[in-house]
Design an enzyme around this catalytic site. Structure first.
Site, short mmCIF file in Angstrom:
data_model
loop_
_atom_site.label_atom_id
_atom_site.label_comp_id
_atom_site.label_asym_id
_atom_site.label_seq_id
_atom_site.Cartn_x
_atom_site.Cartn_y
_atom_site.Cartn_z
N ARG A 162 -14.03 -7.20 -0.30
CA ARG A 162 -13.42 -6.84 0.94
C ARG A 162 -12.73 -5.49 0.83
O ARG A 162 -12.24 -5.18 -0.11
CB ARG A 162 -12.36 -7.91 1.25
N THR B 173 -1.64 4.52 7.34
CA THR B 173 -0.86 3.06 7.73
C THR B 173 -0.80 2.09 6.58
O THR B 173 -1.48 2.33 5.45
CB THR B 173 -2.09 2.58 8.81
N GLY C 167 -4.89 -4.99 7.01
CA GLY C 167 -6.02 -3.71 7.11
C GLY C 167 -7.06 -3.91 8.17
O GLY C 167 -7.38 -3.29 8.98
N GLY D 269 -0.28 -2.57 5.97
CA GLY D 269 -0.20 -3.80 6.78
C GLY D 269 -1.48 -4.35 6.63
O GLY D 269 -2.29 -4.17 5.79
N THR E 253 0.84 -1.17 -0.02
CA THR E 253 -0.10 -0.04 -0.06
C THR E 253 0.95 1.31 0.10
O THR E 253 1.88 1.13 0.50
CB THR E 253 -0.89 -0.04 1.39
N GLY F 59 -10.64 -3.02 2.96
CA GLY F 59 -9.67 -2.85 4.33
C GLY F 59 -9.60 -1.49 5.14
O GLY F 59 -10.52 -0.61 4.90
N ASP F 60 -8.41 -1.12 5.39
CA ASP F 60 -8.02 -0.14 6.08
C ASP F 60 -8.02 1.21 5.38
O ASP F 60 -8.40 2.38 5.55
CB ASP F 60 -6.85 -0.06 7.03
N1 ASP Z 1 -3.38 -2.17 4.41
C1 ASP Z 1 -3.80 -2.78 3.30
C2 ASP Z 1 -5.13 -3.75 3.31
O1 ASP Z 1 -5.08 -4.64 4.18
C3 ASP Z 1 -2.77 -3.54 2.79
C4 ASP Z 1 -1.14 -3.04 2.84
O2 ASP Z 1 -0.96 -2.28 3.64
O3 ASP Z 1 -0.46 -3.29 1.78
O4 ASP Z 1 -5.73 -3.67 2.35
#
Ligand code: ASP
Length: 319
Positions: free
Chosen positions: A206, A228, A232, A230, A178, A208-209
């Site tokens: 789905r 952020t 999500g 990681g 990300t 995510g964050d």
């Molecule tokens: N945070 C992102 C997600 O979960 C993944 C990433 O940080 O690469 O979609």
């Protein structure tokens, strides 16, 4: 006060050797693109948008062109942007072929009464504003998809019905790439933006964050800004970007806030792979992660070139 400042990230997780130098060059180019805007007197909002768009156009990152594939080999991109001055925000999800999801997030923020629009509705708006369409599929991500799938098929990793269990116990499965940016401009306004393809083998539909205000992205002139990267689901449970901003609101420096958010992840989520960048209202920068890598860069008036690294402060403590 140190201003203007920009901090960008190109994702946490584990950076494979084949992508490392392109990743560092990519975050450097993104920091420079954003900083050029700030140096010319432009806004933090324009700077984070431009930095993130630069990374969306670079296939080394899992955002825009080069996004990760869902379990059924589709691409569903998401992004968000937030203005710390007004607390206005925009977010998009489930985008198939919009070249720059972050531009669409900003359009939602500025031209609609809503914050978060996904799928067909978002694509309709993109059409109205004549945003560029592009095919985000790349050979690299196809290869990662196949490799990850093969590992699962060989039984090297538990493919359990609960995605959260899967990603927590096997974070190395996922190429977390990300992208995000936080900036402070000459008028002392902060902004943040984040964009992603999610991660390899995510379930269709789905979100995510990265698209959720407060989780992947947050900016408030009374606190600071954060983006952020990681797993999500973890950032959503902890409302992680807002958590970091609230730490800065209560007087912590950007670095202390970033570290304290990762400690929270370690304490409450058993250390699932996460990283974040932060910027406080004094222009101090912060970056922390518990993953092996965090590809990131920053630029201030003190440096002639962006400073880049594949790791920041790695936090393993829980308190
Ligand atoms: N945070 C992102 C997600 O979960 C993944 C990433 O940080 O690469 O979609």
């Amino acid at each position: 006060m140190q201003k203007p400042v920009i901090v960008v990230h190109g994702g946490a997780g584990m950076w494979r050797t084949e992508r490392k130098s392109a990743g560092l060059a990519g975050v450097s180019a993104a920091a420079l693109a954003g900083f050029d805007i700030l140096r010319a007197g432009g806004s933090a909002l324009d700077a984070v948008e431009s930095a993130v768009v630069t990374m969306e156009n670079n296939e080394v990152f899992n955002a825009g062109h080069g996004s990760a594939l869902t379990i059924d080999k589709r691409i569903e991109m998401e992004a968000s942007i937030m203005d710390g001055k007004t607390l206005n925000a925009g977010a998009v999800g489930l985008l198939k072929n919009i070249k720059n999801p972050t531009r669409l997030a900003r359009i939602i923020m500025e031209t609609t009464d809503h914050i978060f629009i996904i799928g067909a509705g978002a694509e309709k708006l993109a059409e109205l504003f004549k945003l560029e369409i592009a095919n985000p599929f790349t050979e690299l991500r196809m290869r990662y998809w196949t490799e990850t799938k093969e590992k699962l098929m060989r039984g090297e990793h538990d493919y359990l019905p609960k995605l959260h269990t899967l990603v927590t116990s096997n974070p190395q499965l996922f190429d977390l790439g990300t992208v995000g940016a936080v900036a402070l401009d000459k008028d002392e306004n902060v902004a943040a933006a984040t964009s992603t393809g999610g991660f390899s083998l995510k379930f269709p539909g789905r979100i995510g964050d990265s698209a959720i205000i407060g989780c992947g992205t947050y900016a408030d002139n009374e606190a600071g800004a954060s983006s952020t990267t990681g797993i999500g689901e973890i950032a959503v449970k902890l409302v992680l970007s807002k958590n970091a901003c609230d730490s800065m609101r209560s007087g912590k420096t950007a670095q202390e806030a970033a570290e304290s958010s990762i400690k929270l992840v370690n304490r409450r989520m058993s250390g699932g792979s996460m990283g974040l960048i932060t910027l406080d209202m004094a222009g101090r920068i912060g970056a922390a992660h518990n993953s092996q890598n965090l590809c990131w860069a920053y630029m201030t008036t003190k440096s002639r070139h962006p400073k880049t690294a594949l790791a920041a402060r790695i936090v393993k403590e829980t308190a």
